[in-house]
Design an enzyme around this catalytic site. Structure first.
Site, PDB file in Angstrom:
ATOM      1  N   LYS A  78       0.841  -1.198   0.000  1.00 20.31           N
ATOM      2  CA  LYS A  78       0.000   0.000   0.000  1.00 20.31           C
ATOM      3  C   LYS A  78       0.871   1.240   0.000  1.00 20.31           C
ATOM      4  O   LYS A  78       1.851   1.301   0.739  1.00 20.31           O
ATOM      5  CB  LYS A  78      -0.869  -0.001   1.284  1.00 20.31           C
ATOM      6  CG  LYS A  78      -1.890   1.113   1.333  1.00 20.31           C
ATOM      7  CD  LYS A  78      -3.131   0.761   0.565  1.00 20.31           C
ATOM      8  CE  LYS A  78      -4.072   1.930   0.377  1.00 20.31           C
ATOM      9  NZ  LYS A  78      -3.677   2.833  -0.740  1.00 20.31           N
ATOM     10  N   LYS A 114       5.582   2.346  -2.735  1.00 17.73           N
ATOM     11  CA  LYS A 114       5.499   3.726  -3.234  1.00 17.73           C
ATOM     12  C   LYS A 114       5.845   3.698  -4.710  1.00 17.73           C
ATOM     13  O   LYS A 114       6.720   2.949  -5.140  1.00 17.73           O
ATOM     14  CB  LYS A 114       6.509   4.606  -2.502  1.00 17.73           C
ATOM     15  CG  LYS A 114       6.177   6.068  -2.515  1.00 17.73           C
ATOM     16  CD  LYS A 114       5.091   6.354  -1.497  1.00 17.73           C
ATOM     17  CE  LYS A 114       4.987   7.791  -1.092  1.00 17.73           C
ATOM     18  NZ  LYS A 114       4.232   7.916   0.155  1.00 17.73           N
TER      19      LYS A 114
HETATM   20  N1  LIG Z   1      -1.621  12.927   0.239  1.00 16.82           N
HETATM   21  C1  LIG Z   1      -1.608  12.080   1.251  1.00 16.82           C
HETATM   22  O1  LIG Z   1      -2.603  11.398   1.540  1.00 16.82           O
HETATM   23  C2  LIG Z   1      -0.383  11.965   2.122  1.00 16.82           C
HETATM   24  C3  LIG Z   1      -0.450  11.118   3.235  1.00 16.82           C
HETATM   25  C4  LIG Z   1       0.653  11.028   4.080  1.00 16.82           C
HETATM   26  C5  LIG Z   1       1.786  11.753   3.812  1.00 16.82           C
HETATM   27  N2  LIG Z   1       1.833  12.553   2.701  1.00 16.82           N
HETATM   28  C6  LIG Z   1       3.064  13.327   2.489  1.00 16.82           C
HETATM   29  O2  LIG Z   1       2.777  14.726   2.681  1.00 16.82           O
HETATM   30  C7  LIG Z   1       3.651  15.509   1.862  1.00 16.82           C
HETATM   31  C8  LIG Z   1       2.810  16.437   0.995  1.00 16.82           C
HETATM   32  O3  LIG Z   1       1.952  15.643   0.184  1.00 16.82           O
HETATM   33  P1  LIG Z   1       0.650  16.237  -0.507  1.00 16.82           P
HETATM   34  O4  LIG Z   1      -0.198  15.058  -0.842  1.00 16.82           O
HETATM   35  O5  LIG Z   1       0.085  17.340   0.314  1.00 16.82           O
HETATM   36  O6  LIG Z   1       1.271  16.804  -1.851  1.00 16.82           O
HETATM   37  P2  LIG Z   1       0.694  18.000  -2.752  1.00 16.82           P
HETATM   38  O7  LIG Z   1      -0.785  18.056  -2.655  1.00 16.82           O
HETATM   39  O8  LIG Z   1       1.334  17.829  -4.068  1.00 16.82           O
HETATM   40  O9  LIG Z   1       1.270  19.312  -2.023  1.00 16.82           O
HETATM   41  C9  LIG Z   1       2.639  19.547  -1.857  1.00 16.82           C
HETATM   42  C10 LIG Z   1       2.808  20.926  -1.276  1.00 16.82           C
HETATM   43  O10 LIG Z   1       4.192  21.171  -1.041  1.00 16.82           O
HETATM   44  C11 LIG Z   1       4.561  22.376  -1.688  1.00 16.82           C
HETATM   45  N3  LIG Z   1       5.959  22.347  -2.077  1.00 16.82           N
HETATM   46  C12 LIG Z   1       6.537  21.611  -3.032  1.00 16.82           C
HETATM   47  N4  LIG Z   1       7.833  21.885  -3.110  1.00 16.82           N
HETATM   48  C13 LIG Z   1       8.065  22.826  -2.174  1.00 16.82           C
HETATM   49  C14 LIG Z   1       9.220  23.518  -1.759  1.00 16.82           C
HETATM   50  N5  LIG Z   1      10.403  23.312  -2.340  1.00 16.82           N
HETATM   51  N6  LIG Z   1       9.088  24.402  -0.744  1.00 16.82           N
HETATM   52  C15 LIG Z   1       7.887  24.625  -0.183  1.00 16.82           C
HETATM   53  N7  LIG Z   1       6.760  23.990  -0.516  1.00 16.82           N
HETATM   54  C16 LIG Z   1       6.868  23.114  -1.510  1.00 16.82           C
HETATM   55  C17 LIG Z   1       3.650  22.459  -2.892  1.00 16.82           C
HETATM   56  O11 LIG Z   1       3.627  23.759  -3.419  1.00 16.82           O
HETATM   57  P3  LIG Z   1       3.112  23.990  -4.936  1.00 16.82           P
HETATM   58  O12 LIG Z   1       1.670  23.561  -4.941  1.00 16.82           O
HETATM   59  O13 LIG Z   1       3.289  25.450  -5.128  1.00 16.82           O
HETATM   60  O14 LIG Z   1       3.980  23.127  -5.787  1.00 16.82           O
HETATM   61  C18 LIG Z   1       2.337  22.041  -2.231  1.00 16.82           C
HETATM   62  O15 LIG Z   1       1.820  23.104  -1.477  1.00 16.82           O
HETATM   63  C19 LIG Z   1       4.502  14.493   1.101  1.00 16.82           C
HETATM   64  O16 LIG Z   1       5.681  14.251   1.851  1.00 16.82           O
HETATM   65  C20 LIG Z   1       3.648  13.234   1.086  1.00 16.82           C
HETATM   66  O17 LIG Z   1       4.410  12.065   0.920  1.00 16.82           O
HETATM   67  C21 LIG Z   1       0.769  12.688   1.856  1.00 16.82           C
HETATM   68  N1  LIG Z   2       0.783   8.798   0.119  1.00 21.39           N
HETATM   69  C1  LIG Z   2       0.215   8.687   1.420  1.00 21.39           C
HETATM   70  C2  LIG Z   2      -1.052   7.861   1.451  1.00 21.39           C
HETATM   71  C3  LIG Z   2      -0.846   6.403   1.160  1.00 21.39           C
HETATM   72  C4  LIG Z   2      -2.140   5.615   1.028  1.00 21.39           C
HETATM   73  O1  LIG Z   2      -3.191   6.110   1.363  1.00 21.39           O
HETATM   74  O2  LIG Z   2      -2.013   4.475   0.577  1.00 21.39           O
HETATM   75  C5  LIG Z   2       1.239   8.319   2.486  1.00 21.39           C
HETATM   76  O3  LIG Z   2       2.390   8.581   2.326  1.00 21.39           O
HETATM   77  O4  LIG Z   2       0.895   7.861   3.544  1.00 21.39           O
END
Ligand SMILES: NC(=O)c1ccc[n+]([C@@H]2O[C@H](COP(=O)([O-])OP(=O)(O)OC[C@H]3O[C@@H](n4cnc5c(N)ncnc54)[C@H](OP(=O)(O)O)[C@@H]3O)[C@@H](O)[C@H]2O)c1
Ligand SMILES: N[C@@H](CCC(=O)O)C(=O)O
Length: 425
Positions: A78, A114
């Site tokens: 996942k 991933k």
């Molecule tokens: N989505 C999920 O369900 C999830 C779950 C757990 C963890 N995560 C983690 O959370 C983090 C963000 O994910 P996301 O899903 O929110 O991604 P996202 O929707 O693509 O958003 C990324 C954000 O980071 C900003 N960013 C990118 N490069 C940057 C930089 N150099 N300096 C400052 N800001 C920057 C982007 O700005 P711009 O929009 O201007 O590019 C955007 O605001 C990642 O590490 C991801 O692995 C995500």
């Molecule tokens: N990309 C997210 C979500 C993963 C998922 O929902 O499978 C994470 O880093 O946790």
């Protein structure tokens, strides 16, 4: 290799070595069988596919798409799918390993994976992105599936990419298979609450950490780096809970207001501005680096890896750093924060709300029953609070950082399952 050689060393700096260093620490603390450690240090399967994509100008570009499957001992692989120029196999490998520990820590029956493509999605049209996503999915057709590996959104992807992936997979197998991805639109089996889930989980872990200090979210000063799916949701929910969000940022820079930002206004501005905060008028423009050093109670990196390092960890003024992003603090950065007494809520705990609701989405889909948002949020909160409490209790009992406690619990669960299933089939 004797376990003692795996003790942390500044030489281990790349994301995969960093992930292995934390794994090694947990293995030592758990007195783990070295054979199990050797197995867990490596991904089980690494897939790279070639993606020829017809661009709108008639040219064909050939991209490399990856999927790293770290471990499926507890259940199907996942993890998210990332579209970002900095995507590398080594980075995906580290992120896949984090997914394994994250799922195990919160007690959901998944392994870790991933995937991603090294592109800047903003440079492609919607139709080009659709062609890229569909071809990537077709090439991975034998490696994904509801019982094999279940992708979800990550940086640069959204429910739209998940819909294309689900549709492509379903066309290939000849019937609708909603369970092949999570984070998809509600119209095709997505879950209520998934869009805000990671941010909600961050809010819950920060709230729990503050409560242990006798504090509440109300009037707590918070700075958030990143205003994407995770950062914006965390900002909205923390703001709603009474916290003062003094800064948020995206690639265009950081936006600061000493007395607190108007988060609904920022959300509206980003919506009108293709997701960008550039030019937001009602705040002072500072740099992303300056945001990390602001005087505040809680700092939430919610963008990319490696943001808090040996270069700037000394400047962090927050007492709590909540890792909404995956791996936003380097190994040396982590040591420096720890030495200064800063509490780090580790990624595998703080951002687990997303994959928890992915699991709830998958459960709903498998049972053909769909819950209201209140039920989804309640189930998720239960799992998050339980995970937080177990991590905090172990950290206090052993006098170790929360990250080490979280790794011991996540890694320990996987190692136990691996031992029970048998190491040498
Ligand atoms: N989505 C999920 O369900 C999830 C779950 C757990 C963890 N995560 C983690 O959370 C983090 C963000 O994910 P996301 O899903 O929110 O991604 P996202 O929707 O693509 O958003 C990324 C954000 O980071 C900003 N960013 C990118 N490069 C940057 C930089 N150099 N300096 C400052 N800001 C920057 C982007 O700005 P711009 O929009 O201007 O590019 C955007 O605001 C990642 O590490 C991801 O692995 C995500
Ligand atoms: N990309 C997210 C979500 C993963 C998922 O929902 O499978 C994470 O880093 O946790």
């Amino acid at each position: 290799m004797p376990l003692t050689q795996l003790a942390p060393s500044p030489a281990y700096i790349c994301p995969h070595d960093r992930a292995c260093t934390y794994l090694g620490q947990a293995a030592l603390a758990l007195d783990m069988d070295p054979n199990i450690l050797r197995i867990l240090e490596q991904p089980r399967k690494v897939v790279t596919v070639s993606i020829p994509v017809l661009l709108d100008n008639g040219e064909v570009q050939v991209l490399a798409g990856h999927r790293v499957q770290h471990c499926d001992v507890l259940g199907p692989y996942k993890g998210g799918t990332r579209y970002h120029p900095a995507v590398t196999l080594q980075e995906l490998s580290a992120l896949a390993m984090l997914m394994t520990w994250k799922c195990a820590l919160v007690g959901i029956p998944y392994g870790g994976a991933k995937g991603g493509i090294a592109i800047d999605p903003r440079l492609y049209s919607v139709r080009e992105l659709e062609r890229i996503t569909r071809r990537y999915t077709s090439e991975l057709i034998k490696d994904i599936g509801p019982a094999i590996d279940i992708p979800a959104p990550d940086i640069g992807t959204s429910s739209q990419e998940m819909a294309w992936m689900m549709d492509t997979y379903s066309m290939n197998v000849g019937h609708a298979v909603p369970g092949v991805v999570t984070g998809k639109p509600i119209s095709i089996g997505g879950s209520k609450g998934r869009a805000m889930a990671t941010g909600r989980g961050v809010m819950i872990t920060v709230r729990e950490a503050l409560a242990e200090r006798g504090q509440t979210l109300s009037q707590t000063r918070i700075a958030i780096q990143g205003f994407g799916k995770v950062g914006a949701a965390a900002a909205a929910l923390l703001h709603e809970a009474g916290a003062k969000i003094i800064a948020v940022s995206d690639v265009s820079g950081a936006f600061f207001a000493e007395n607190g930002l108007d988060i609904p206004a920022l959300e509206g501005y980003a919506r009108e501005n293709k997701g960008s905060l550039a030019g937001f008028p009602d705040a002072e423009l500072i740099t992303n680096g300056e945001l990390l050093a602001l005087p505040c109670d809680v700092l939430i990196p919610a963008a990319l890896e490696d943001q808090i390092t040996e270069e700037n960890a000394d400047q962090v003024q927050a007492q709590i750093v909540a890792e909404a992003a995956n791996a936003p603090v380097t190994l040396m950065g982590d040591r420096l924060l720890e030495a200064r007494g800063v509490t780090v809520l580790p990624d595998i705990l703080a951002n687990a709300g997303g994959v928890v609701v992915s699991y709830l989405e998958w459960v709903q889909g498998q049972s053909y029953v769909f819950w209201d948002e209140e039920r989804v949020n309640r189930e998720m909160e239960g799992l998050m609070v339980q995970a937080y409490q177990r991590v905090s209790e172990l950290a206090q009992n052993r006098q170790i950082p929360l990250r080490q406690a979280a790794y011991m619990l996540g890694v320990g669960r996987v190692a136990e399952a691996l031992g029970d299933r048998g190491l040498y089939p």
